[in-house]
Design a protein around this motif. Structure first.
Motif, short mmCIF file in Angstrom:
data_model
loop_
_atom_site.label_atom_id
_atom_site.label_comp_id
_atom_site.label_asym_id
_atom_site.label_seq_id
_atom_site.Cartn_x
_atom_site.Cartn_y
_atom_site.Cartn_z
N GLY A 33 10.48 9.26 -1.67
CA GLY A 33 10.53 8.58 -2.96
C GLY A 33 10.72 7.09 -2.91
O GLY A 33 11.10 6.48 -3.91
N GLN A 34 10.47 6.47 -1.78
CA GLN A 34 10.61 5.02 -1.65
C GLN A 34 9.30 4.40 -1.20
O GLN A 34 9.24 3.67 -0.21
CB GLN A 34 11.73 4.68 -0.66
CG GLN A 34 13.08 5.23 -1.05
CD GLN A 34 14.15 4.91 -0.03
OE1 GLN A 34 14.73 3.81 -0.03
NE2 GLN A 34 14.42 5.84 0.85
N LYS A 56 7.70 8.50 6.09
CA LYS A 56 9.04 8.91 5.67
C LYS A 56 9.43 8.28 4.34
O LYS A 56 10.00 8.95 3.46
CB LYS A 56 10.06 8.53 6.75
CG LYS A 56 11.50 8.78 6.34
CD LYS A 56 12.48 8.28 7.39
CE LYS A 56 13.93 8.43 6.91
NZ LYS A 56 14.90 7.91 7.90
N MET A 57 9.15 6.98 4.19
CA MET A 57 9.57 6.30 2.97
C MET A 57 8.82 6.84 1.75
O MET A 57 9.41 7.02 0.68
CB MET A 57 9.35 4.79 3.10
CG MET A 57 10.01 4.16 4.31
SD MET A 57 11.72 4.69 4.63
CE MET A 57 12.56 4.08 3.19
N LEU A 117 8.49 0.93 0.09
CA LEU A 117 8.80 0.58 1.48
C LEU A 117 7.85 1.29 2.45
O LEU A 117 8.18 1.48 3.62
CB LEU A 117 10.25 0.96 1.81
CG LEU A 117 11.33 0.25 0.99
CD1 LEU A 117 12.70 0.83 1.28
CD2 LEU A 117 11.31 -1.25 1.27
N CYS A 118 6.67 1.67 1.99
CA CYS A 118 5.69 2.38 2.81
C CYS A 118 5.46 1.67 4.14
O CYS A 118 5.40 0.44 4.21
CB CYS A 118 4.37 2.50 2.05
SG CYS A 118 3.02 3.25 3.00
N ASP A 119 5.34 2.47 5.20
CA ASP A 119 5.16 1.90 6.55
C ASP A 119 3.91 1.04 6.66
O ASP A 119 3.84 0.15 7.52
CB ASP A 119 5.10 3.03 7.59
CG ASP A 119 6.46 3.67 7.82
OD1 ASP A 119 7.47 3.14 7.32
OD2 ASP A 119 6.51 4.72 8.50
N PRO A 143 0.83 -1.20 0.00
CA PRO A 143 0.00 0.00 0.00
C PRO A 143 0.87 1.25 0.00
O PRO A 143 2.04 1.21 0.39
CB PRO A 143 -0.80 -0.11 1.30
CG PRO A 143 0.05 -0.95 2.19
CD PRO A 143 0.78 -1.91 1.29
N VAL A 144 0.31 2.35 -0.46
CA VAL A 144 1.03 3.63 -0.51
C VAL A 144 0.22 4.67 0.24
O VAL A 144 -0.86 5.07 -0.21
CB VAL A 144 1.27 4.07 -1.96
CG1 VAL A 144 1.97 5.42 -2.00
CG2 VAL A 144 2.09 3.02 -2.73
N CYS A 145 0.73 5.09 1.40
CA CYS A 145 -0.01 6.07 2.19
C CYS A 145 0.27 7.50 1.72
O CYS A 145 -0.56 8.39 1.87
CB CYS A 145 0.33 5.93 3.68
SG CYS A 145 1.98 6.55 4.15
#
Length: 382
Positions: free
Chosen positions: A112-113, A107-108, A116-118, A101-103
């Motif tokens: 631009g990463q 921070k990630m 590696l979304c939390d 998932p992309v929140c």
């Protein structure tokens, strides 16, 4: 509502087709009808105990059991309904699954990463990523779903953070493949190995990920691409999609790469075998030249903590070992971008699908993968 899904009940067991109950979507959630699901090796890793903590360890840590679990994390589908607060999607939209998932806020993501979304920490946690409660039930009990998308189900309730809108004229089989394997392989070459025009690249393991590392290396301008796999038809597939040479093993590839590079060896070696083991590093780094990069893409058993590396050569030849997930790509950019390259004829996707299966043929499909009969198998629901 009721729907059918392939459910895994425990390590080493066969997939079973079950009728499950599905609640309506809640805040920021979407009801998706999956049309095509990719049969990625990662689901087999889960079944074979290569991925996810052992159940005894989960129990000792006071964590809920992982099984039963709806499988599938590659998918192309159609939005049937949206819950409150959904802003990026509406009914009728075509979507790709995003197993990460992309929140857009952690921070990630903001550096631009987003691969590696939390939110990815909840991949194997129970329930929805929003509140931990479940929308999927079996025999009156809550049931988990793979990577919070569960594409081995005819329909699923998914958080909008795990979906990427795509053009409606795209074949949903192509959409499904790009949602994981294609992007992982292509990005391993383009983003993580940073292949440059004129370089020599070795790809070890020509499955659903490795074949796309070959395509990525070709599109990045590699002059020489050596595909390594013991299965001859996979070697041929790699040659058809951009490899310049093929070998049956890293041992066979060593004299070939030595000759092709006049002893300079490869600029990049990308490891995409079915299962990654530590002893494979020795052969991979022998193929890696001075200042070269070895990219470890394949999933290893979680208990695998040792590998064979010549530390003297690592330092004195200034080699680099890099890990990677999802090809270091950004789902919201790379999925539509790769599909645009497909539409432009620059990225081959239709050619990747060796066989299609019905949902109730899932065990045969995975056996075919393990037997080396497929580059990619996909489940078609309609």
């Amino acid at each position: 509502m009721k729907t059918r899904a392939a459910v895994l009940w425990g390590r080493g067991e066969d997939w079973r087709i079950e009728e499950i109950d599905l609640d309506p979507p809640k805040q920021h959630e979407v009801l998706v009808k999956w049309v095509v699901a990719g049969m990625c090796h990662s689901d087999e890793h889960l079944r074979a105990s290569d991925m996810g903590a052992p159940e005894a360890d989960r129990q000792a840590a006071g964590r809920p059991p992982l099984f039963p679990l709806i499988g599938g994390h590659e998918g192309g589908g159609i939005v049937l309904d949206v819950g409150p607060g959904v802003e990026s999607l509406q009914a009728g939209d075509h979507v790709a699954a995003s197993f990460f998932p992309v929140c857009g806020r952690c921070k990630m993501c903001v550096t631009g990463q987003s691969n590696l979304c939390d939110l990815g920490a909840a991949t194997f946690a129970p329930g929805q990523i929003s509140d931990g409660t479940s929308r999927h039930h079996l025999n009156g009990e809550d049931i988990s779903f793979m990577a919070k998308v569960g594409t081995f189900s005819e329909q699923s309730v998914v958080n909008e953070a795990s979906l990427v809108k795509v053009d409606p004229d795209l074949p949903l089989a192509a959409v499904a493949l790009v949602s994981c394997g294609v992007t992982t392989g292509w990005g391993s070459a383009v983003y993580r190995a940073e292949v440059k025009p004129g370089e020599t690249v070795v790809v070890v393991g020509i499955g659903g990920v490795g074949i796309n590392a070959v395509q990525g290396a070709r599109m990045a301008g590699a002059r020489t691409i050596v595909a390594v796999d013991p299965v001859e038809f996979k070697q041929k597939a790699a040659l058809d999609l951009g490899a310049t040479h093929a070998a049956g093993s890293m041992e066979d590839a060593l004299p070939l790469v030595t000759d092709l590079t006049r002893g300079q060896m490869a600029d990049a070696v990308i490891l995409t075998p079915g299962v990654m083991y530590g002893d494979l590093m020795k052969g991979a780094l022998a193929l890696t030249g001075k200042g070269g990069t070895c990219v470890v893409t394949a999933v290893a058993p979680q208990a695998q903590t040792e590998c064979s590396i010549n530390l003297f050569e690592l330092a004195m030849w200034q080699k680099e070992v890099r890990g990677v997930i999802f090809g270091a790509g950004n789902p919201r950019f790379d999925i539509p971008n790769l599909l645009a390259l497909y539409k432009a004829g620059q990225l081959k996707l239709d050619e990747l699908v060796t066989r299609t299966y019905r949902l109730d043929q899932i065990n045969q499909g995975y056996q075919d993968m393990l037997d080396g009969l497929n580059i990619r198998g996909v489940i078609v629901f309609d």
